[in-house]
Design a protein around this motif. Structure first.
Motif, PDB file in Angstrom:
ATOM      1  N   HIS A   1     -21.979  43.235 -30.147  1.00 25.84           N
ATOM      2  CA  HIS A   1     -22.288  43.221 -31.576  1.00 25.84           C
ATOM      3  C   HIS A   1     -21.481  42.098 -32.216  1.00 25.84           C
ATOM      4  CE1 HIS A   1     -22.543  44.352 -35.775  1.00 25.84           C
ATOM      5  NE2 HIS A   1     -23.617  45.050 -35.446  1.00 25.84           N
TER       6      HIS A   1
ATOM      7  N   ASP B   1     -24.439  42.552 -23.514  1.00 28.19           N
ATOM      8  CA  ASP B   1     -24.703  42.355 -24.938  1.00 28.19           C
ATOM      9  C   ASP B   1     -23.442  42.677 -25.721  1.00 28.19           C
ATOM     10  OD1 ASP B   1     -26.141  41.579 -27.118  1.00 28.19           O
ATOM     11  OD2 ASP B   1     -27.425  43.347 -27.208  1.00 28.19           O
TER      12      ASP B   1
ATOM     13  N   GLU C   1     -30.723  29.833 -24.707  1.00 26.37           N
ATOM     14  CA  GLU C   1     -29.905  30.399 -25.772  1.00 26.37           C
ATOM     15  C   GLU C   1     -29.588  29.323 -26.795  1.00 26.37           C
ATOM     16  OE1 GLU C   1     -29.241  33.666 -25.814  1.00 26.37           O
ATOM     17  OE2 GLU C   1     -28.380  33.434 -27.814  1.00 26.37           O
TER      18      GLU C   1
ATOM     19  N   GLU D   1     -37.985  38.689 -27.558  1.00 26.79           N
ATOM     20  CA  GLU D   1     -36.958  38.334 -28.539  1.00 26.79           C
ATOM     21  C   GLU D   1     -37.550  38.502 -29.930  1.00 26.79           C
ATOM     22  OE1 GLU D   1     -33.872  37.653 -27.989  1.00 26.79           O
ATOM     23  OE2 GLU D   1     -33.778  37.059 -25.870  1.00 26.79           O
TER      24      GLU D   1
ATOM     25  N   PRO E   1     -32.191  46.049 -18.989  1.00 28.10           N
ATOM     26  CA  PRO E   1     -31.702  45.570 -20.284  1.00 28.10           C
ATOM     27  C   PRO E   1     -30.650  46.493 -20.895  1.00 28.10           C
ATOM     28  CG  PRO E   1     -33.803  46.669 -20.589  1.00 28.10           C
ATOM     29  CD  PRO E   1     -33.483  46.737 -19.120  1.00 28.10           C
TER      30      PRO E   1
ATOM     31  N   ARG F   1     -27.374  42.539 -17.284  1.00 25.80           N
ATOM     32  CA  ARG F   1     -27.450  42.100 -18.682  1.00 25.80           C
ATOM     33  C   ARG F   1     -26.145  42.469 -19.379  1.00 25.80           C
ATOM     34  NH1 ARG F   1     -28.512  39.312 -22.596  1.00 25.80           N
ATOM     35  NH2 ARG F   1     -30.382  39.407 -23.899  1.00 25.80           N
TER      36      ARG F   1
ATOM     37  N   LEU G   1     -24.211  34.599 -23.633  1.00 28.98           N
ATOM     38  CA  LEU G   1     -23.759  35.209 -24.889  1.00 28.98           C
ATOM     39  C   LEU G   1     -22.788  34.258 -25.579  1.00 28.98           C
ATOM     40  CD1 LEU G   1     -22.863  38.978 -24.263  1.00 28.98           C
ATOM     41  CD2 LEU G   1     -24.751  38.052 -25.594  1.00 28.98           C
TER      42      LEU G   1
ATOM     43  N   ALA H   1     -28.930  46.807 -25.105  1.00 28.21           N
ATOM     44  CA  ALA H   1     -28.944  46.206 -26.442  1.00 28.21           C
ATOM     45  C   ALA H   1     -28.050  47.003 -27.372  1.00 28.21           C
ATOM     46  CB  ALA H   1     -30.374  46.153 -26.994  1.00 28.21           C
TER      47      ALA H   1
ATOM     48  N   ILE I   1     -25.724  51.897 -28.815  1.00 30.39           N
ATOM     49  CA  ILE I   1     -26.299  51.037 -27.778  1.00 30.39           C
ATOM     50  C   ILE I   1     -27.508  51.711 -27.127  1.00 30.39           C
ATOM     51  CG2 ILE I   1     -24.174  49.806 -27.305  1.00 30.39           C
ATOM     52  CD1 ILE I   1     -23.644  51.637 -24.975  1.00 30.39           C
TER      53      ILE I   1
ATOM     54  N   ASP J   1     -34.450  40.749 -19.904  1.00 28.33           N
ATOM     55  CA  ASP J   1     -34.546  40.058 -21.198  1.00 28.33           C
ATOM     56  C   ASP J   1     -35.638  40.655 -22.074  1.00 28.33           C
ATOM     57  OD1 ASP J   1     -32.703  38.179 -21.935  1.00 28.33           O
ATOM     58  OD2 ASP J   1     -33.615  36.539 -20.795  1.00 28.33           O
TER      59      ASP J   1
ATOM     60  N   CYS K   1     -34.764  44.002 -27.327  1.00 28.63           N
ATOM     61  CA  CYS K   1     -34.002  43.321 -28.371  1.00 28.63           C
ATOM     62  C   CYS K   1     -34.024  44.161 -29.643  1.00 28.63           C
ATOM     63  CB  CYS K   1     -34.589  41.930 -28.655  1.00 28.63           C
ATOM     64  SG  CYS K   1     -36.296  41.972 -29.219  1.00 28.63           S
TER      65      CYS K   1
ATOM     66  N   THR L   1     -28.117  35.560 -18.371  1.00 27.84           N
ATOM     67  CA  THR L   1     -27.536  36.013 -19.636  1.00 27.84           C
ATOM     68  C   THR L   1     -26.573  34.957 -20.154  1.00 27.84           C
ATOM     69  OG1 THR L   1     -27.684  38.347 -19.011  1.00 27.84           O
ATOM     70  CG2 THR L   1     -26.098  37.775 -20.729  1.00 27.84           C
TER      71      THR L   1
END
Lengths: 101, 395
Positions: free
Chosen positions: B246, B244, B133, B390, B285, B242, B189, B287, B296, B345, B348, B187
């Motif tokens: 915003h 995620d 990351e 990605e 996953p 996972r 973030l 996203a 989402i 992963d 995306c 993961t």
């Protein structure tokens, strides 16, 4: 005393080092698996740690060494290799161990 | 004119795929590192030409690769071709591949074991880097999530790595156990609004948050229920797949867990299940849409024993309300005889005006939707099993 020896590498290490399947390296002193791999790493720095583990300084568990049709993987890394290896008549073979089919 | 660059890691190498903003025609470059597993490959937001890749092998170990030209050429940091970094004996250091666990007394937490599958103590053993990351504000700073689970950081372009020991040393690291895929930190973030706040997830320990830049950590698993552990609501032991967020709503987190899709509105302090009408709430996953913080995406998988889509139909599910109510997106995706998996992963989103969604499968397909999931096209159909996907949006 210095010897030019031959080492054959498995495909994945060829791609990592961007070299041919067989390479030549210069070994100073006693020709052993350890001195041969160290010489190999000197010539191809990207191989550092890929054969002898960086942490344990031992052979990676799934790597084997063959010399003159003998498996020398389990011998001490600094054991002297056969004269044919030191003379460049036979290559030291670095093998990715195959388990299963 | 904007374009996108897709970075795909597979079991047999990496691929770099580029397209213009229409995302209809793709150029595919690869395989890079042919024959090697590439667990993850990700570019820096600060310098999009700076890309980091985790090249790994059960036989030959871990290799960190770096590109400074957008994926055209690669090098191991610290050992550029023709100019090896050497130690006093003249030996190459290979420092970029050294991930050494912190066992110092100075940290106060010299952990030596975690729990094995059967609950017995097991020594920590480095196996590979699962996730890289890049920092949000410095191209030379990058974080690595590794197996056995730990978090490492490099501040010199991935040349030297130091463990961030506060994570394993949070107090119960010796109780962490591996998931089916190993004990991996997969993961990472980073909160774009607060550089001190970061999250990680570990299978099967759970989710953790730091509020001080990674020095100290605490579990954030309140609300998770996992029937496969002795205490289903335990503080640690959950198999989080996972997480995620915003960037405009960093307090809201979404999680795909082993089972259950979860949502948090308080930076992970508590979680609520939002699986709703999904055909299965097992998956890997998750996203978030680039421009709609409440939209989402998940890809349901039948179960933990049957890693393929329900009914053999590959369906992405979209919720426009932050979960609970989901719609199947199928146009362009196989709707019969599809038995692939989508790993954690491997999905995306891009930041184009019309948000693009991407995912790769264990069957070697890479799919793209240029319209938020309404319609899908196949970018590549016959790659090796896809481990990660990605995307970079390039202006």
């Amino acid at each position: 005393m210095s010897a030019t020896i031959r080492i054959t590498l498995p495909f994945h290490l060829q791609t990592l080092a961007q070299c041919e399947p067989e390479v030549e390296v210069q070994v100073n002193g006693v020709v052993s698996v350890l001195s041969a791999v160290r010489a190999l790493e000197m010539k191809y720095p990207t191989l550092r740690g890929a054969i002898i583990d960086l942490y344990t300084t031992q052979r990676r568990p799934k790597v084997r060494f063959f010399a003159c049709a003998n498996d020398v993987s389990l011998l001490p890394l600094d054991n002297e290799l056969p004269a044919e290896i030191a003379a460049g008549k036979e290559p030291l073979m670095v093998i990715g161990a195959i388990s299963g089919g | 004119m904007s374009k996108v660059r897709l970075l795909v890691g597979t079991r047999k190498g990496a691929f770099v795929m580029t397209s213009d903003e229409s995302r209809q025609k793709w150029d595919i470059d690869g395989p890079h590192f042919a024959g090697w597993e590439v667990y993850h490959i990700k570019g820096s937001q600060v310098d999009p030409n700076r890309i980091y890749a985790s090249q790994t092998s059960d036989w030959f170990g871990q290799i960190i690769q770096r590109s400074d030209d957008g994926g055209k050429t690669w090098q191991q940091p610290g050992t550029p071709a023709g100019a090896p970094a050497t130690d006093e004996q003249g030996m190459p250091l290979a420092e970029s591949n050294k991930f050494v666990y912190d066992t110092s007394e100075e940290t106060g937490k010299p952990l030596t074991t975690h729990q094995w599958y059967d609950g017995t103590p097991h020594p920590w053993e480095f196996k590979r880097v699962w996730h890289l990351e890049p920092s949000l504000d410095d191209a030379d700073t990058v974080y690595a999530g590794v197996e056995d689970a730990a978090l490492f950081r490099s501040t010199d372009g991935a040349q030297n790595w130091q463990e961030m020991p506060g994570l394993r040393g949070h107090g119960r690291g010796d109780e962490w156990t591996p998931g089916a895929g190993g004990m991996c930190l997969h993961t990472i973030l980073l909160d774009p609004t607060n550089p001190q706040r970061m999250y990680v997830a570990i299978s099967a320990a759970g989710a953790f948050r730091s509020d001080d830049g990674g020095d100290t950590w605490h579990p954030i698993n309140n609300g998770l229920v996992s029937d496969f552990i002795p205490n289903p609501t335990a503080e640690i032991g959950h198999c989080v797949h996972r997480i995620d967020m915003h960037p405009n709503n960093p307090n809201i987190l979404y999680m795909q867990k082993h089972w259950d899709v979860m949502r948090s509105e308080d930076y992970g302090d508590s979680w609520t299940e939002v699986s709703g009408n999904l055909p299965s709430d097992f998956g890997f996953p998750i996203a978030v849409h680039a421009h709609e913080p409440e939209t989402i995406y998940v890809i349901p998988i039948l179960s933990d024993s049957l890693h393929y889509p329900p009914e053999g139909k590959l369906r992405v599910y979209r919720s426009r309300g932050g979960g609970e109510e989901w719609e199947a997106l199928t146009n362009g995706l196989p709707q019969e005889n599809c038995y692939v998996n989508i790993l954690r992963d491997a999905m995306c989103v891009d930041r184009m005006e019309s948000c693009g969604i991407y995912f790769g499968t264990t069957g070697g397909q890479v799919y793209c939707s240029a319209d938020s999931g309404d319609n899908w096209m196949t970018i590549a159909a016959h790659l090796p099993p896809v481990l990660s996907v990605e995307v970079q949006t390039l202006d």
